[in-house]
Design an enzyme around this catalytic site. Structure first.
Site, mmCIF file in Angstrom:
data_model
loop_
_atom_site.group_PDB
_atom_site.id
_atom_site.type_symbol
_atom_site.label_atom_id
_atom_site.label_comp_id
_atom_site.label_asym_id
_atom_site.label_seq_id
_atom_site.Cartn_x
_atom_site.Cartn_y
_atom_site.Cartn_z
ATOM 1 N N ASP A 15 62.360 42.648 -92.503
ATOM 2 C CA ASP A 15 63.321 41.599 -92.125
ATOM 3 C C ASP A 15 63.525 40.552 -93.208
ATOM 4 O O ASP A 15 63.951 39.445 -92.931
ATOM 5 C CB ASP A 15 62.868 40.927 -90.819
ATOM 6 C CG ASP A 15 61.513 40.248 -90.974
ATOM 7 O OD1 ASP A 15 60.927 40.314 -92.076
ATOM 8 O OD2 ASP A 15 61.029 39.642 -89.996
ATOM 9 N N SER A 49 51.829 35.599 -89.780
ATOM 10 C CA SER A 49 52.699 36.619 -89.190
ATOM 11 C C SER A 49 52.359 38.041 -89.628
ATOM 12 O O SER A 49 52.700 38.995 -88.943
ATOM 13 C CB SER A 49 54.155 36.326 -89.536
ATOM 14 O OG SER A 49 54.302 36.240 -90.941
ATOM 15 N N HIS A 61 58.853 40.218 -93.942
ATOM 16 C CA HIS A 61 57.747 41.071 -93.470
ATOM 17 C C HIS A 61 57.973 42.542 -93.797
ATOM 18 O O HIS A 61 59.099 42.968 -94.038
ATOM 19 C CB HIS A 61 57.574 40.857 -91.972
ATOM 20 C CG HIS A 61 57.420 39.412 -91.614
ATOM 21 N ND1 HIS A 61 58.469 38.663 -91.118
ATOM 22 C CD2 HIS A 61 56.367 38.581 -91.740
ATOM 23 C CE1 HIS A 61 58.056 37.421 -90.935
ATOM 24 N NE2 HIS A 61 56.786 37.337 -91.302
#
Ligand SMILES: *[C@@H]1O[C@H](CO)[C@@H](O)[C@H](O)[C@H]1NC(C)=O
Ligand SMILES: *[C@@H]1O[C@H](CO)[C@@H](O)[C@H](O)[C@H]1NC(C)=O
Ligand SMILES: *[C@@H]1O[C@H](CO)[C@@H](O)[C@H](O)[C@H]1NC(C)=O
Ligand SMILES: *[C@@H]1O[C@H](CO)[C@@H](O)[C@H](O)[C@H]1NC(C)=O
Length: 381
Positions: A346, A38, A349
């Site tokens: 978040d 991610s 991240h």
């Protein structure tokens, strides 16, 4: 009179030079191929459909830069986006978009194979070790390598043509492996579990890096792990009343950062061996840990005046605003007013501001070994 004209000419030249430098092209690769999770996924997970309507598919994801959610796990650009900009290249397009939508896409300037949730190791690796976790995705590093091999057939045909093409390509292998540790850690396994994984994770990264070199890659950047002990979600998960387990410089959790350091040390050692095995390749280590540590140690100095450990987007506040009951973009979540003053977006991240900081450190060469920014090199062609 003459002098005045000279002054005007000199001044205009200065303006031209300055506006050129604000375009900031400092690297000269002509394509980028990226592998990872991610931290560098520019949309693969979102189109993969592995999770129906994930929260990254809606605001506030993307609000700072793209004005819409793109599938990036941030409020804006990722490290790889800043790397693309520095090369004067378009943002690296997600490979799966062409597969899922069955549309043809132009990957001549690069392709992104990174998928959020991806691990370096296979599903069975975790299963064999009694970790019956549900992986977010099975699109591991090996699968991403297979995608590259398939795509390669459409990028170049003959050996000399491929050599010429890949000489000007930049390969990013990672960050990857962070999830191999996140799964056991978030599944409430002991630290020893995660520590025992280190050689296996590093071996997989080395194996895929080797395979890419054998496929023709010349310049490869292999990032290490971030200081996971400064991650809001993990800090929340490991909330500990033993004060001495927190680093007094930054309040990060030392046992977790120890795992990241162990991984990075082992990776660096293996890269030394790899450089001997493939002297024709440029194998560059990217020190994400060191670059991020700058702002965790001195947040205000780097503009993180809001908070550096607390998530901008998340819920139920507390020290980290990262309670597992609330997810950024989900029910009950709130978003901080100025994400550029936060490092954590978040919970897991980073914000665009933090990504920019790390990317700048790589592009300048300060956190890449050997330096990514070396103009005397072959990549000037
Ligand atoms: C997002 O919106 C802002 C403000 O309207 C604009 O300046 C910016 O260019 C937009 N960004 C993109 C990537 O479209
Ligand atoms: C991953 O593979 C395992 C084993 O084949 C399967 O049980 C699981 O559902 C797969 N997960 C995803 C997200 O595809
Ligand atoms: C990667 O590992 C696989 C499985 O162990 C092995 O067959 C392959 O030769 C390795 N590739 C390279 C380039 O080392
Ligand atoms: C740049 O690359 C050349 C050739 O590999 C090398 O000799 C030199 O030390 C490098 N310079 C820096 C600053 O890394």
């Amino acid at each position: 009179m003459k002098i005045n004209i000279l002054v005007i000419v000199a001044f205009s030249l200065l303006v031209v030079v300055r506006s050129l430098s604000s375009m900031k092209q400092t690297l000269y690769y002509e394509s980028i191929f990226n592998f990872g999770d991610s931290l560098s996924d520019t949309g693969n997970f979102l189109v993969s459909g592995d999770v129906y309507s994930p929260t990254i598919g809606r605001p506030p994801y993307g609000e700072t830069f793209f004005n819409r959610s793109t599938g990036r796990f941030s409020d804006g650009r990722l490290i790889i986006d800043f790397i693309a900009e520095a090369n004067g290249l378009p943002y690296v397009p997600p490979y799966l978009q062409s597969v899922v939508t069955k549309s043809s896409m132009d990957f001549k300037k690069g392709a992104n194979f990174a998928v959020a949730g991806a691990t370096a190791n296979e599903f069975n690796f975790f299963k064999e070790r009694g970790l019956s976790v549900t992986l977010l995705t099975n699109k591991t590093l090996d699968i991403q390598l297979d995608w590259f091999k398939k795509l390669k057939l459409s990028l170049c045909k003959t050996k000399p043509e491929c050599e010429q093409y890949f000489k000007k390509s930049l390969f990013f292998v990672g960050e990857i492996g962070g999830n191999d540790y996140n799964y056991p850690l978030l599944a409430f396994r002991s630290f020893k579990h995660a520590i025992d994984f280190v050689p296996f994770v590093v071996n997989k990264i080395i194996n895929v890096t080797s395979a890419l070199i054998e496929e023709g890659a010349v310049t490869l950047v292999i990032p290490g792990n971030l200081p996971i002990g400064c991650s809001a979600v993990l800090l929340e998960r490991f909330s500990d009343d033993k004060g001495w387990l927190y680093d007094p410089r930054n309040q990060c959790y030392k046992p977790l950062n120890y795992i990241a350091k162990l991984h990075n040390d082992k990776l660096n050692k293996e890269l030394v061996t790899l450089r001997q095995k493939y002297p024709q390749a440029r194998i560059i280590y990217a020190d994400y840990y060191g670059s991020a540590m700058q702002f965790f140690n001195s947040p205000a100095k780097y503009g993180f005046t809001g908070s550096v450990l607390k998530a901008c987007c998340g819920g139920e506040d507390g020290r980290y605003n990262a309670k597992p009951s609330v997810r950024c973009g989900g029910k009950g979540s709130t978003t901080c007013e100025n994400p550029s003053t936060y490092a954590n977006w978040d919970g897991i991240h980073l914000t665009e501001a933090a990504n920019r900081h790390i990317a700048t450190g790589l592009i300048s060469g300060r956190f890449t070994k050997p330096s990514l920014n070396n103009n005397s090199l072959i990549y000037k062609f």
